[in-house]
Design a protein around this motif. Structure first.
Motif, mmCIF file in Angstrom:
data_model
loop_
_atom_site.group_PDB
_atom_site.id
_atom_site.type_symbol
_atom_site.label_atom_id
_atom_site.label_comp_id
_atom_site.label_asym_id
_atom_site.label_seq_id
_atom_site.Cartn_x
_atom_site.Cartn_y
_atom_site.Cartn_z
ATOM 1 N N THR A 54 0.817 -1.150 0.024
ATOM 2 C CA THR A 54 -0.038 0.091 0.082
ATOM 3 C C THR A 54 0.964 1.337 0.010
ATOM 4 O OG1 THR A 54 -0.079 0.038 2.329
ATOM 5 C CG2 THR A 54 -1.835 -1.122 1.175
ATOM 6 N N LEU A 55 2.227 1.455 0.283
ATOM 7 C CA LEU A 55 3.019 2.260 0.342
ATOM 8 C C LEU A 55 2.791 3.113 1.532
ATOM 9 C CD1 LEU A 55 3.278 3.194 -3.521
ATOM 10 C CD2 LEU A 55 4.905 1.713 -1.965
ATOM 11 N N ARG A 56 1.963 2.703 2.467
ATOM 12 C CA ARG A 56 1.749 3.489 3.576
ATOM 13 C C ARG A 56 1.521 2.536 4.832
ATOM 14 N NH1 ARG A 56 -1.252 5.453 -0.230
ATOM 15 N NH2 ARG A 56 -3.527 4.449 -0.277
ATOM 16 N N ILE A 57 1.669 3.284 5.915
ATOM 17 C CA ILE A 57 1.632 2.301 7.276
ATOM 18 C C ILE A 57 0.710 2.982 8.171
ATOM 19 C CG2 ILE A 57 2.616 1.345 9.311
ATOM 20 C CD1 ILE A 57 5.467 1.170 7.545
ATOM 21 N N ARG A 58 -0.327 2.340 8.498
ATOM 22 C CA ARG A 58 -1.369 2.978 9.708
ATOM 23 C C ARG A 58 -1.051 2.413 10.970
ATOM 24 N NH1 ARG A 58 -6.460 5.221 9.111
ATOM 25 N NH2 ARG A 58 -6.740 4.349 7.348
ATOM 26 N N LYS A 59 -0.686 3.564 11.763
ATOM 27 C CA LYS A 59 -0.167 3.163 13.302
ATOM 28 C C LYS A 59 -1.335 3.033 14.079
ATOM 29 C CE LYS A 59 3.824 5.950 12.920
ATOM 30 N NZ LYS A 59 4.877 7.209 13.738
ATOM 31 N N HIS B 224 6.917 12.232 -7.749
ATOM 32 C CA HIS B 224 6.184 13.053 -8.794
ATOM 33 C C HIS B 224 4.762 12.404 -9.330
ATOM 34 C CE1 HIS B 224 9.160 16.279 -8.890
ATOM 35 N NE2 HIS B 224 9.920 15.019 -8.844
ATOM 36 N N SER B 225 3.712 12.827 -8.841
ATOM 37 C CA SER B 225 2.454 12.349 -9.013
ATOM 38 C C SER B 225 2.164 12.466 -10.480
ATOM 39 C CB SER B 225 1.354 13.016 -8.486
ATOM 40 O OG SER B 225 0.159 12.616 -8.847
ATOM 41 N N LYS B 226 1.702 11.435 -11.378
ATOM 42 C CA LYS B 226 1.506 11.397 -12.772
ATOM 43 C C LYS B 226 -0.110 11.695 -12.955
ATOM 44 C CE LYS B 226 5.008 8.113 -13.976
ATOM 45 N NZ LYS B 226 5.776 8.118 -12.755
ATOM 46 N N LYS B 227 -0.841 11.644 -11.762
ATOM 47 C CA LYS B 227 -2.334 11.901 -12.019
ATOM 48 C C LYS B 227 -2.616 13.264 -11.018
ATOM 49 C CE LYS B 227 -3.353 7.262 -13.101
ATOM 50 N NZ LYS B 227 -4.275 6.062 -12.818
ATOM 51 N N LEU B 228 -2.483 14.374 -11.615
ATOM 52 C CA LEU B 228 -2.806 15.609 -10.901
ATOM 53 C C LEU B 228 -4.171 15.727 -10.507
ATOM 54 C CD1 LEU B 228 -0.261 18.058 -12.206
ATOM 55 C CD2 LEU B 228 0.022 16.809 -9.991
ATOM 56 N N PRO B 229 -4.578 16.190 -9.339
ATOM 57 C CA PRO B 229 -6.224 16.281 -9.277
ATOM 58 C C PRO B 229 -6.487 17.761 -9.939
ATOM 59 C CG PRO B 229 -5.000 17.025 -7.331
ATOM 60 C CD PRO B 229 -3.930 16.282 -8.238
ATOM 61 N N ASP B 230 -7.906 17.858 -10.149
ATOM 62 C CA ASP B 230 -8.341 19.145 -10.857
ATOM 63 C C ASP B 230 -8.572 20.132 -9.622
ATOM 64 O OD1 ASP B 230 -9.489 21.251 -12.281
ATOM 65 O OD2 ASP B 230 -11.354 20.168 -12.774
ATOM 66 N N LYS C 155 10.492 2.195 -4.692
ATOM 67 C CA LYS C 155 9.267 1.926 -5.046
ATOM 68 C C LYS C 155 8.004 2.876 -5.099
ATOM 69 C CE LYS C 155 9.351 -2.758 -3.548
ATOM 70 N NZ LYS C 155 8.794 -3.814 -2.569
ATOM 71 N N MET C 156 8.318 4.345 -4.547
ATOM 72 C CA MET C 156 7.362 5.387 -4.581
ATOM 73 C C MET C 156 8.156 6.365 -5.420
ATOM 74 S SD MET C 156 6.843 5.570 -0.384
ATOM 75 C CE MET C 156 5.429 6.586 -0.414
ATOM 76 N N ASP C 157 7.054 6.913 -6.345
ATOM 77 C CA ASP C 157 7.548 8.098 -7.272
ATOM 78 C C ASP C 157 7.229 9.316 -6.397
ATOM 79 O OD1 ASP C 157 8.054 9.657 -9.350
ATOM 80 O OD2 ASP C 157 6.550 8.921 -10.651
ATOM 81 N N ILE D 270 -1.296 8.048 9.778
ATOM 82 C CA ILE D 270 -0.782 7.123 8.594
ATOM 83 C C ILE D 270 0.488 7.874 8.080
ATOM 84 C CG2 ILE D 270 -1.048 6.638 6.216
ATOM 85 C CD1 ILE D 270 -4.073 6.789 6.603
ATOM 86 N N GLN D 271 1.667 7.008 8.025
ATOM 87 C CA GLN D 271 2.807 7.509 7.497
ATOM 88 C C GLN D 271 3.430 6.811 6.192
ATOM 89 O OE1 GLN D 271 5.664 6.368 10.749
ATOM 90 N NE2 GLN D 271 6.417 4.663 9.359
ATOM 91 N N PRO D 272 4.274 7.343 5.578
ATOM 92 C CA PRO D 272 4.580 6.698 4.251
ATOM 93 C C PRO D 272 5.690 5.468 4.946
ATOM 94 C CG PRO D 272 5.202 8.787 4.310
ATOM 95 C CD PRO D 272 4.629 8.829 5.432
#
Length: 49
Positions: free
Chosen positions: A13-18, A38-44, A34-36, A23-25
């Motif tokens: 999931t690339l994040r950990i819930r304590k 820069h987001s390739k899908k920017l929100p509107d 494994k994490m990029d 939530i932390q990366p």
């Protein structure tokens, strides 16, 4: 060659819930590339520059 194995800490999931709900990366995934960052899908967001 990319590593397609699933991380044992975050289960891919690339994040950990304590326990307190925060939530932390997953630092292991970040370090392994494994994490990029820069987001390739920017929100509107409707912000005009």
């Amino acid at each position: 060659m990319e590593d397609h194995s699933v991380c044992q800490k975050c289960n891919g999931t690339l994040r950990i819930r304590k326990a307190d709900g925060t939530i932390q990366p997953c630092w292991d995934c970040l370090q392994n590339g494994k994490m990029d960052v820069h987001s390739k899908k920017l929100p509107d967001h409707n912000i005009q520059l």
